[in-house]
Design an enzyme around this catalytic site. Structure first.
Site, PDB file in Angstrom:
ATOM      1  N   LYS A  10       0.848  -1.203   0.000  1.00 12.30           N
ATOM      2  CA  LYS A  10       0.000   0.000   0.000  1.00 12.30           C
ATOM      3  C   LYS A  10       0.875   1.242   0.000  1.00 12.30           C
ATOM      4  O   LYS A  10       1.951   1.235   0.614  1.00 12.30           O
ATOM      5  CB  LYS A  10      -0.855  -0.026   1.273  1.00 12.30           C
ATOM      6  N   VAL A  95      10.264  -4.634   4.658  1.00  9.74           N
ATOM      7  CA  VAL A  95       9.638  -4.714   5.999  1.00  9.74           C
ATOM      8  C   VAL A  95       9.847  -3.396   6.763  1.00  9.74           C
ATOM      9  O   VAL A  95      10.883  -2.746   6.617  1.00  9.74           O
ATOM     10  CB  VAL A  95      10.241  -5.909   6.776  1.00  9.74           C
ATOM     11  N   ALA A  97       8.506  -0.497   6.451  1.00 11.00           N
ATOM     12  CA  ALA A  97       8.856   0.482   5.427  1.00 11.00           C
ATOM     13  C   ALA A  97       7.761   1.516   5.197  1.00 11.00           C
ATOM     14  O   ALA A  97       7.937   2.441   4.417  1.00 11.00           O
ATOM     15  CB  ALA A  97       9.136  -0.254   4.119  1.00 11.00           C
ATOM     16  N   GLY A 101       3.235  -4.020   4.599  1.00 13.20           N
ATOM     17  CA  GLY A 101       3.494  -5.407   4.198  1.00 13.20           C
ATOM     18  C   GLY A 101       2.854  -6.427   5.129  1.00 13.20           C
ATOM     19  O   GLY A 101       2.206  -7.373   4.668  1.00 13.20           O
ATOM     20  N   ASP A 136      -4.742  -0.840   9.105  1.00 13.98           N
ATOM     21  CA  ASP A 136      -4.543  -0.914   7.646  1.00 13.98           C
ATOM     22  C   ASP A 136      -5.115  -2.196   7.035  1.00 13.98           C
ATOM     23  O   ASP A 136      -5.217  -2.311   5.812  1.00 13.98           O
ATOM     24  CB  ASP A 136      -3.040  -0.894   7.314  1.00 13.98           C
TER      25      ASP A 136
HETATM   26  P1  ATP Z   1       2.542   0.016   8.205  1.00 18.14           P
HETATM   27  O1  ATP Z   1       2.734   0.756   6.913  1.00 18.14           O
HETATM   28  O2  ATP Z   1       1.211  -0.684   8.319  1.00 18.14           O
HETATM   29  O3  ATP Z   1       2.935   0.801   9.423  1.00 18.14           O
HETATM   30  P2  ATP Z   1       5.031  -1.230   7.775  1.00 18.14           P
HETATM   31  O4  ATP Z   1       5.147  -1.412   6.302  1.00 18.14           O
HETATM   32  O5  ATP Z   1       5.718  -0.013   8.323  1.00 18.14           O
HETATM   33  O6  ATP Z   1       3.535  -1.222   8.159  1.00 18.14           O
HETATM   34  P3  ATP Z   1       5.509  -4.022   8.233  1.00 18.14           P
HETATM   35  O7  ATP Z   1       6.341  -4.404   7.059  1.00 18.14           O
HETATM   36  O8  ATP Z   1       4.093  -4.434   8.209  1.00 18.14           O
HETATM   37  O9  ATP Z   1       5.606  -2.462   8.522  1.00 18.14           O
HETATM   38  O10 ATP Z   1       6.274  -4.583   9.526  1.00 18.14           O
HETATM   39  C1  ATP Z   1       6.161  -3.988  10.785  1.00 18.14           C
HETATM   40  C2  ATP Z   1       6.614  -5.001  11.836  1.00 18.14           C
HETATM   41  O11 ATP Z   1       5.694  -6.082  11.891  1.00 18.14           O
HETATM   42  C3  ATP Z   1       7.967  -5.580  11.570  1.00 18.14           C
HETATM   43  O12 ATP Z   1       8.829  -5.141  12.570  1.00 18.14           O
HETATM   44  C4  ATP Z   1       7.796  -7.097  11.616  1.00 18.14           C
HETATM   45  O13 ATP Z   1       8.665  -7.694  12.540  1.00 18.14           O
HETATM   46  C5  ATP Z   1       6.360  -7.315  12.063  1.00 18.14           C
HETATM   47  N1  ATP Z   1       5.636  -8.312  11.239  1.00 18.14           N
HETATM   48  C6  ATP Z   1       4.733  -9.178  11.678  1.00 18.14           C
HETATM   49  N2  ATP Z   1       4.239  -9.930  10.679  1.00 18.14           N
HETATM   50  C7  ATP Z   1       4.841  -9.525   9.558  1.00 18.14           C
HETATM   51  C8  ATP Z   1       4.742  -9.918   8.186  1.00 18.14           C
HETATM   52  N3  ATP Z   1       3.919 -10.902   7.774  1.00 18.14           N
HETATM   53  N4  ATP Z   1       5.492  -9.261   7.294  1.00 18.14           N
HETATM   54  C9  ATP Z   1       6.310  -8.250   7.698  1.00 18.14           C
HETATM   55  N5  ATP Z   1       6.463  -7.863   8.977  1.00 18.14           N
HETATM   56  C10 ATP Z   1       5.727  -8.470   9.908  1.00 18.14           C
END
Ligand code: ATP
Length: 288
Positions: A10, A95, A97, A101, A136
């Site tokens: 997203k 991750v 990011a 994800g 989200d």
């Molecule tokens: P958002 O944009 O919703 O804030 P994000 O992109 O910043 O999410 P994610 O990649 O979803 O962050 O990961 C955030 C944390 O969630 C990571 O530190 C990771 O350890 C944990 N996590 C749990 N399940 C997952 C998964 N299936 N994929 C990636 N990270 C995961």
């Protein structure tokens, strides 16, 4: 029986924080859409009543902390399923990011297990379950383009922007969403994005209008904490992206580009100093 489900990333075309609510949450207004950078989930029935997660990515939890595990447990408990599942996550989305994800993996798990176990849940029912896992997740269940309000859980589907290229670049740092929101002073935000103007540009399929109206109030916080994000944004602008913005709380920066040749040039230019760069298409169709 084995199935596959795609979990796209997203991006926020706008992210506004209107005020901090008495309950401590931020009242937000965001325009979200999806891009063709996706994790791929393989789900396979297990003879034993258990949930197992594996992944080629060494840096995510594979136990109950994984959002796909939590989604599988939730749908299994609520629907009274007494069968097991093995889920393999082929991670492509960077991750932590700001690309949701984990939330998208959770949403893909709900869609996939609804199919695998023939549970007959409607999209709205899966979105309601998703809301229990994270703000989200409901959007990631249905995809497309949407306006999110409230804490981010109130969704209104809107038309998708015109097709374009999205260059996604993540500097090698991790940003905590909670930290960024914690440092945001909602009452002191200098420039709020023009959300209704952006929605108007999307509806009118006005690509340059969309690029001009991209906005994210969290940028101010993340850019002041991490100069490398500011640098990346400036590079993408210098290389000629039509519109550039940080996604979510960062540190990923994305650029919207209309022409493929320009997208290639920006991709190649960024690869020189940033390891995680992707050139993908905006997804103009909802998932369901
Ligand atoms: P958002 O944009 O919703 O804030 P994000 O992109 O910043 O999410 P994610 O990649 O979803 O962050 O990961 C955030 C944390 O969630 C990571 O530190 C990771 O350890 C944990 N996590 C749990 N399940 C997952 C998964 N299936 N994929 C990636 N990270 C995961």
């Amino acid at each position: 029986m084995k199935i596959w489900e795609k979990a796209p990333a997203k991006i926020n075309l706008s992210l506004d924080v209107l005020h901090k609510r008495p309950d401590g949450y931020h009242e937000v207004e965001m325009v979200m859409t999806m891009v063709d950078l996706a994790d791929r989930l393989e789900m396979k029935e297990l003879p034993r009543d258990t949930i197992m997660i594996s992944s080629q990515a060494g840096y995510i939890p594979l136990d109950e902390k994984n959002l796909a595990f939590q989604a599988a447990k939730l749908i299994k408990d609520r629907c009274g399923v007494e069968r097991g599942v093995y889920i393999h996550l082929d991670k492509n989305i960077p991750v932590a990011a700001g690309l949701a994800g984990g939330s998208s993996d959770a949403a893909a798990t709900l869609r996939g297990l609804n199919r695998l176990w023939k549970l007959g849940l409607t999209v709205d029912e899966m979105m309601e379950l998703g809301a229990e896992l994270g703000s989200d997740v409901p959007f990631c269940v249905c995809g497309g383009t949407a306006l999110a309000q409230g804490r981010g859980e109130r969704l209104t589907r809107v038309a998708s922007p015109p097709a374009c290229w999205v260059i996604i670049a993540k500097p090698p740092i991790n940003v905590s969403t909670a930290d960024v929101y914690g440092k945001l002073r909602a009452a002191e935000i200098k420039r709020h994005p023009d959300t209704s103007g952006l929605l108007g540009a999307i509806k009118g399929r006005n690509f340059s209008g969309i690029c001009d109206l991209l906005g994210n109030v969290l940028e101010e916080v993340t850019l002041s904490l991490y100069p490398e994000v500011r640098h990346l944004k400036a590079c993408m602008e210098r290389l000629g992206a039509d519109g550039v913005l940080m996604s979510g709380s960062g540190p990923t920066v994305f650029g919207l580009v209309e022409k493929e040749t320009k997208a290639e040039r920006i991709y190649n230019g960024l690869r020189g100093f940033c390891k995680e760069v992707h050139a993908v298409r905006l997804l103009t169709e909802p998932i369901c």
